[in-house]
Scaffold this active site. Sequence first.
Site, mmCIF file in Angstrom:
data_model
loop_
_atom_site.group_PDB
_atom_site.id
_atom_site.type_symbol
_atom_site.label_atom_id
_atom_site.label_comp_id
_atom_site.label_asym_id
_atom_site.label_seq_id
_atom_site.Cartn_x
_atom_site.Cartn_y
_atom_site.Cartn_z
ATOM 1 N N GLY A 9 -13.125 1.120 -3.481
ATOM 2 C CA GLY A 9 -12.899 2.186 -2.496
ATOM 3 C C GLY A 9 -12.597 3.506 -3.162
ATOM 4 O O GLY A 9 -11.738 4.266 -2.704
ATOM 5 N N ARG A 12 -13.657 8.244 -2.658
ATOM 6 C CA ARG A 12 -12.817 9.333 -2.113
ATOM 7 C C ARG A 12 -11.363 8.869 -1.997
ATOM 8 O O ARG A 12 -11.039 7.741 -2.331
ATOM 9 C CB ARG A 12 -13.351 9.757 -0.750
ATOM 10 C CG ARG A 12 -13.281 8.639 0.288
ATOM 11 C CD ARG A 12 -13.950 9.080 1.591
ATOM 12 N NE ARG A 12 -14.192 7.986 2.497
ATOM 13 C CZ ARG A 12 -13.559 7.799 3.647
ATOM 14 N NH1 ARG A 12 -12.589 8.594 4.008
ATOM 15 N NH2 ARG A 12 -13.881 6.790 4.431
ATOM 16 N N VAL A 61 -16.740 -4.927 -0.331
ATOM 17 C CA VAL A 61 -15.745 -5.852 -0.902
ATOM 18 C C VAL A 61 -15.644 -7.164 -0.113
ATOM 19 O O VAL A 61 -15.117 -8.151 -0.619
ATOM 20 C CB VAL A 61 -14.338 -5.204 -1.011
ATOM 21 C CG1 VAL A 61 -14.361 -4.000 -1.934
ATOM 22 C CG2 VAL A 61 -13.760 -4.855 0.353
ATOM 23 N N ASN A 87 -8.193 -1.231 -3.994
ATOM 24 C CA ASN A 87 -7.752 -0.093 -3.175
ATOM 25 C C ASN A 87 -8.507 0.029 -1.855
ATOM 26 O O ASN A 87 -7.992 0.611 -0.892
ATOM 27 C CB ASN A 87 -7.911 1.198 -4.006
ATOM 28 C CG ASN A 87 -7.830 2.448 -3.153
ATOM 29 O OD1 ASN A 87 -6.740 2.916 -2.812
ATOM 30 N ND2 ASN A 87 -8.978 3.000 -2.767
ATOM 31 N N SER A 139 0.962 -1.500 1.538
ATOM 32 C CA SER A 139 1.462 -0.391 2.372
ATOM 33 C C SER A 139 2.894 -0.725 2.776
ATOM 34 O O SER A 139 3.247 -1.910 2.882
ATOM 35 C CB SER A 139 0.604 -0.254 3.636
ATOM 36 O OG SER A 139 1.258 0.579 4.575
ATOM 37 N N TYR A 152 -3.568 -4.402 10.494
ATOM 38 C CA TYR A 152 -3.388 -3.710 9.212
ATOM 39 C C TYR A 152 -2.134 -4.212 8.478
ATOM 40 O O TYR A 152 -2.179 -4.523 7.289
ATOM 41 C CB TYR A 152 -3.300 -2.210 9.485
ATOM 42 C CG TYR A 152 -3.221 -1.328 8.269
ATOM 43 C CD1 TYR A 152 -4.350 -1.052 7.504
ATOM 44 C CD2 TYR A 152 -2.010 -0.744 7.884
ATOM 45 C CE1 TYR A 152 -4.276 -0.217 6.397
ATOM 46 C CE2 TYR A 152 -1.931 0.087 6.785
ATOM 47 C CZ TYR A 152 -3.074 0.358 6.044
ATOM 48 O OH TYR A 152 -2.999 1.178 4.950
ATOM 49 N N ALA A 154 -0.606 -7.034 8.870
ATOM 50 C CA ALA A 154 -0.800 -8.428 8.439
ATOM 51 C C ALA A 154 -1.623 -8.465 7.153
ATOM 52 O O ALA A 154 -1.318 -9.226 6.222
ATOM 53 C CB ALA A 154 -1.492 -9.231 9.538
ATOM 54 N N LYS A 156 -1.841 -6.135 4.888
ATOM 55 C CA LYS A 156 -1.085 -5.565 3.768
ATOM 56 C C LYS A 156 0.060 -6.495 3.340
ATOM 57 O O LYS A 156 0.424 -6.532 2.164
ATOM 58 C CB LYS A 156 -0.559 -4.176 4.149
ATOM 59 C CG LYS A 156 -1.666 -3.146 4.378
ATOM 60 C CD LYS A 156 -2.503 -2.937 3.134
ATOM 61 C CE LYS A 156 -3.520 -1.826 3.264
ATOM 62 N NZ LYS A 156 -4.347 -1.657 2.054
HETATM 63 P P1 NDP Z 1 -9.826 6.337 2.728
HETATM 64 O O1 NDP Z 1 -10.343 5.891 4.052
HETATM 65 O O2 NDP Z 1 -9.793 7.794 2.423
HETATM 66 O O3 NDP Z 1 -10.612 5.611 1.559
HETATM 67 C C1 NDP Z 1 -10.853 4.239 1.594
HETATM 68 C C2 NDP Z 1 -12.089 3.963 0.780
HETATM 69 O O4 NDP Z 1 -12.369 2.536 0.882
HETATM 70 C C3 NDP Z 1 -13.297 4.688 1.320
HETATM 71 O O5 NDP Z 1 -14.004 5.289 0.258
HETATM 72 C C4 NDP Z 1 -14.082 3.586 1.980
HETATM 73 O O6 NDP Z 1 -15.496 3.776 1.963
HETATM 74 C C5 NDP Z 1 -13.746 2.384 1.116
HETATM 75 N N1 NDP Z 1 -14.079 1.161 1.814
HETATM 76 C C6 NDP Z 1 -13.855 0.846 3.108
HETATM 77 N N2 NDP Z 1 -14.365 -0.347 3.402
HETATM 78 C C7 NDP Z 1 -14.947 -0.815 2.275
HETATM 79 C C8 NDP Z 1 -15.647 -2.000 1.949
HETATM 80 N N3 NDP Z 1 -15.860 -2.958 2.843
HETATM 81 N N4 NDP Z 1 -16.120 -2.147 0.683
HETATM 82 C C9 NDP Z 1 -15.934 -1.174 -0.231
HETATM 83 N N5 NDP Z 1 -15.268 -0.032 0.013
HETATM 84 C C10 NDP Z 1 -14.785 0.154 1.252
HETATM 85 O O7 NDP Z 1 -8.376 5.701 2.611
HETATM 86 P P2 NDP Z 1 -7.133 6.067 1.671
HETATM 87 O O8 NDP Z 1 -7.591 6.674 0.415
HETATM 88 O O9 NDP Z 1 -6.129 6.746 2.489
HETATM 89 O O10 NDP Z 1 -6.581 4.596 1.406
HETATM 90 C C11 NDP Z 1 -6.771 3.879 0.210
HETATM 91 C C12 NDP Z 1 -5.918 2.628 0.258
HETATM 92 O O11 NDP Z 1 -4.543 2.984 0.403
HETATM 93 C C13 NDP Z 1 -6.253 1.729 1.441
HETATM 94 O O12 NDP Z 1 -6.140 0.370 1.049
HETATM 95 C C14 NDP Z 1 -5.176 2.059 2.445
HETATM 96 O O13 NDP Z 1 -4.928 1.013 3.330
HETATM 97 C C15 NDP Z 1 -3.995 2.309 1.510
HETATM 98 N N6 NDP Z 1 -2.924 3.088 2.100
HETATM 99 C C16 NDP Z 1 -3.151 4.373 2.517
HETATM 100 C C17 NDP Z 1 -2.124 5.100 3.069
HETATM 101 C C18 NDP Z 1 -2.297 6.503 3.530
HETATM 102 O O14 NDP Z 1 -1.333 7.051 4.092
HETATM 103 N N7 NDP Z 1 -3.444 7.140 3.344
HETATM 104 C C19 NDP Z 1 -0.793 4.509 3.254
HETATM 105 C C20 NDP Z 1 -0.667 3.171 2.783
HETATM 106 C C21 NDP Z 1 -1.705 2.489 2.219
HETATM 107 P P3 NDP Z 1 -16.310 4.367 3.209
HETATM 108 O O15 NDP Z 1 -16.519 5.774 2.855
HETATM 109 O O16 NDP Z 1 -17.560 3.540 3.207
HETATM 110 O O17 NDP Z 1 -15.470 4.142 4.434
#
Ligand code: NDP
Length: 244
Positions: A9, A12, A61, A87, A139, A152, A154, A156
Site C-alpha cells: 500500500g 501513497r 494483497v 501497511n 490502529s 476495521y 476487528a 486491526k
Molecule cells: P491510504 O488510503 O492513503 O493508503 C492505503 C494504500 O493501500 C493505498 O495506496 C491503497 O491503494 C492501498 N491498498 C488498498 N487496498 C489494497 C489491496 N487490496 N492491495 C494492495 N494495496 C491496497 O491510507 P493511509 O495511508 O491513511 O493508511 C495506511 C495504513 O495505516 C492503513 O493500514 C490504515 O488502516 C492505517 N491507519 C491509518 C490511519 C490514518 O489516520 N490515516 C490511522 C490508523 C491506521 P489504492 O490506491 O488502490 O486504494
Amino acid sequence: MAKTAIVTGSARGIGKAIAETLAKDGFDIIIIDACPIEASEETAKEIACLGVKTKAYRCDVTNSEEVNKVVEEVKTEFGSVDVLVNNAGITKDGLLVRMKEEDFDAVIAVNLKGTYNFTRAAAPIMMKQRSGRIVSISSIVGIQGNAGQVNYSASKAGIIGLTKSVARELASRGVTCNAIAPGYVETPMTAVLPDKVKEAMLEAIPMKRYGQPSDIANAVAFLVSDRASYITGQVLSVDGGMHM
Ligand code: NDP
C-alpha cells in the site's frame, strides 16, 4: 549489499512515507499497491532519486497467488527480503446494525488476510536468512474499538494477535514482528472524514495536532533498525497520546 524492504500500500499515504524513509536509511524498496501501476511506478521513480534500487508491483494483497509470486520474484531479483511492512488498508465504515456483510468481509480481507498473505510468503525466506523484520500497521481502534468501525477495528485487533503469534514463532530465527498503532494521521484515507469528526479527533489528541505520515514512518524506521533488535511482539502507539 543493500537490504530490501517490501512496503504494501505504498503508492501513497503512510506507505509512501514509510518507503521514502526506509530508502533514506539505505534500503532497496519494493512498492506494492493495488492501484494502476503508473501511480506506483511514479512513487518508485521518486524514491529511486534517493539513490536506492526500487521496483513497483501491482498486487492485490488479498490474492495469495499474486502475493507469493511477487515475494518470490523479489527474493530472486534483489537477493533477500529483509523487511516487510504490512501497511495496505481500507475502511468501509458504518454502524453495526447497518453494516453490509460484504463491507465486513472486504475490510477483513485487505487489512487482516492481506497481512497474513504477505507475512506467510516472506516468513520462510526470513527464517532461512536467520534475520528479518516484520512491521504491520494496526490502529488505536484495534486496541480501544470505535463506533462505526466494527469491521476495521476487528481487522486491526486481528493484526495485533497475528503479530504476537508470529513474533513467538519466529523469535528464535532472528526475525522480529511488531505492530504500530497510529492515531489520526492526515492522509487521503482521513481526508474524506466530515469536518465535525476531524474537530472531535483533534480535541481527543493530547498533543493537539494531527499525526503526519512521517510520524509513522519514523517509528517503522526504528523498529526495522539494528537499534530495535531486542524488541518483538510489541504494539507501539504513535498517536500524540490519544491512547495511553
Ligand atoms: P491510504 O488510503 O492513503 O493508503 C492505503 C494504500 O493501500 C493505498 O495506496 C491503497 O491503494 C492501498 N491498498 C488498498 N487496498 C489494497 C489491496 N487490496 N492491495 C494492495 N494495496 C491496497 O491510507 P493511509 O495511508 O491513511 O493508511 C495506511 C495504513 O495505516 C492503513 O493500514 C490504515 O488502516 C492505517 N491507519 C491509518 C490511519 C490514518 O489516520 N490515516 C490511522 C490508523 C491506521 P489504492 O490506491 O488502490 O486504494
